[in-house]
Structures are given as structure tokens and as C-alpha cells.
Design a protein around this motif. Structure first.
Motif, short mmCIF file in Angstrom:
data_model
loop_
_atom_site.label_atom_id
_atom_site.label_comp_id
_atom_site.label_asym_id
_atom_site.label_seq_id
_atom_site.Cartn_x
_atom_site.Cartn_y
_atom_site.Cartn_z
N GLN A 9 0.83 -1.21 0.00
CA GLN A 9 0.00 0.00 0.00
C GLN A 9 0.86 1.26 0.00
O GLN A 9 0.54 2.24 -0.67
CB GLN A 9 -0.94 0.01 1.20
CG GLN A 9 -2.08 -0.95 1.07
CD GLN A 9 -3.06 -0.81 2.23
OE1 GLN A 9 -2.78 -0.17 3.25
NE2 GLN A 9 -4.22 -1.42 2.08
N ILE A 10 1.96 1.22 0.74
CA ILE A 10 2.86 2.36 0.81
C ILE A 10 3.47 2.64 -0.57
O ILE A 10 3.50 3.78 -1.02
CB ILE A 10 3.97 2.14 1.87
CG1 ILE A 10 3.36 2.24 3.28
CG2 ILE A 10 5.12 3.13 1.69
CD1 ILE A 10 4.28 1.78 4.39
N GLU A 11 3.92 1.60 -1.22
CA GLU A 11 4.51 1.77 -2.55
C GLU A 11 3.50 2.29 -3.57
O GLU A 11 3.82 3.15 -4.39
CB GLU A 11 5.14 0.47 -3.04
CG GLU A 11 6.44 0.13 -2.33
CD GLU A 11 7.47 1.24 -2.39
OE1 GLU A 11 7.69 1.82 -3.48
OE2 GLU A 11 8.06 1.57 -1.35
N LEU A 12 2.28 1.76 -3.51
CA LEU A 12 1.23 2.24 -4.42
C LEU A 12 0.90 3.71 -4.17
O LEU A 12 0.74 4.49 -5.11
CB LEU A 12 -0.02 1.38 -4.28
CG LEU A 12 0.08 -0.05 -4.80
CD1 LEU A 12 -1.16 -0.85 -4.41
CD2 LEU A 12 0.28 -0.06 -6.31
N LYS A 13 0.81 4.07 -2.91
CA LYS A 13 0.49 5.46 -2.56
C LYS A 13 1.64 6.39 -2.94
O LYS A 13 1.42 7.51 -3.42
CB LYS A 13 0.17 5.58 -1.06
CG LYS A 13 -0.35 6.91 -0.62
CD LYS A 13 -1.60 7.34 -1.34
CE LYS A 13 -2.82 6.54 -0.97
NZ LYS A 13 -4.06 7.06 -1.59
N ARG A 14 2.86 5.93 -2.77
CA ARG A 14 4.03 6.73 -3.15
C ARG A 14 4.03 6.98 -4.67
O ARG A 14 4.26 8.11 -5.12
CB ARG A 14 5.31 6.02 -2.72
CG ARG A 14 6.56 6.81 -2.99
CD ARG A 14 7.79 6.11 -2.45
NE ARG A 14 7.78 6.18 -1.00
CZ ARG A 14 8.20 5.20 -0.19
NH1 ARG A 14 8.63 4.07 -0.70
NH2 ARG A 14 8.17 5.36 1.10
N THR A 15 3.73 5.94 -5.43
CA THR A 15 3.65 6.08 -6.88
C THR A 15 2.54 7.04 -7.27
O THR A 15 2.72 7.90 -8.15
CB THR A 15 3.41 4.70 -7.53
OG1 THR A 15 4.50 3.83 -7.18
CG2 THR A 15 3.31 4.80 -9.03
#
Length: 66
Positions: A9-15
Motif C-alpha cells: 500500500q505504501i509503494e502504491l500510494k508513493r507512486t
């Protein structure tokens, strides 16, 4: 929530944040909202890590009778 799920979720939100910032600018309201959502996820992750470290420390402390 599992650590792996949270990291995803963190990586998706960062993207998402990067895409929004590139399109609308870093100070746009949508970028700020997305950044705040990323902050919430990062805080949850940090809390999870700290709890695990505390449990590990506590277990070690009890094992050595400290």
C-alpha cells in the motif's frame, strides 16, 4: 494488517503521489491529500515495526532475567 500488505500500500500510494505531483504540482490540494494519506500508512508501518522490536526486546529481557 500484515507487514507485506502495508508495504504494498505504501509503494502504491508513493507512486500515486509522484504521478499527482508531476501532473498538478507538489503544492496542489490533491498532492497534499495524497501525501497525508501516505503519512498515515508510514506511521502505521513505523508503529508496527516498533511494536515488534519492543516484543523482541521484552522477550530477550525476560530470557536473560534482566
Amino acid at each position: 494488517m500484515l507487514k507485506k500488505q502495508l508495504l504494498t500500500q505504501i509503494e502504491l500510494k508513493r507512486t500515486e503521489l509522484i504521478e499527482i505531483a508531476m501532473k498538478h504540482g507538489f503544492s496542489s490540494s490533491s498532492a497534499i491529500i495524497c501525501s497525508q494519506e501516505l503519512d498515515v500508512l508510514l506511521n502505521k508501518y513505523n508503529e508496527m515495526i516498533l511494536k515488534n522490536e519492543f516484543r523482541s526486546f521484552r522477550s530477550t529481557k525476560e530470557q536473560w532475567n534482566i
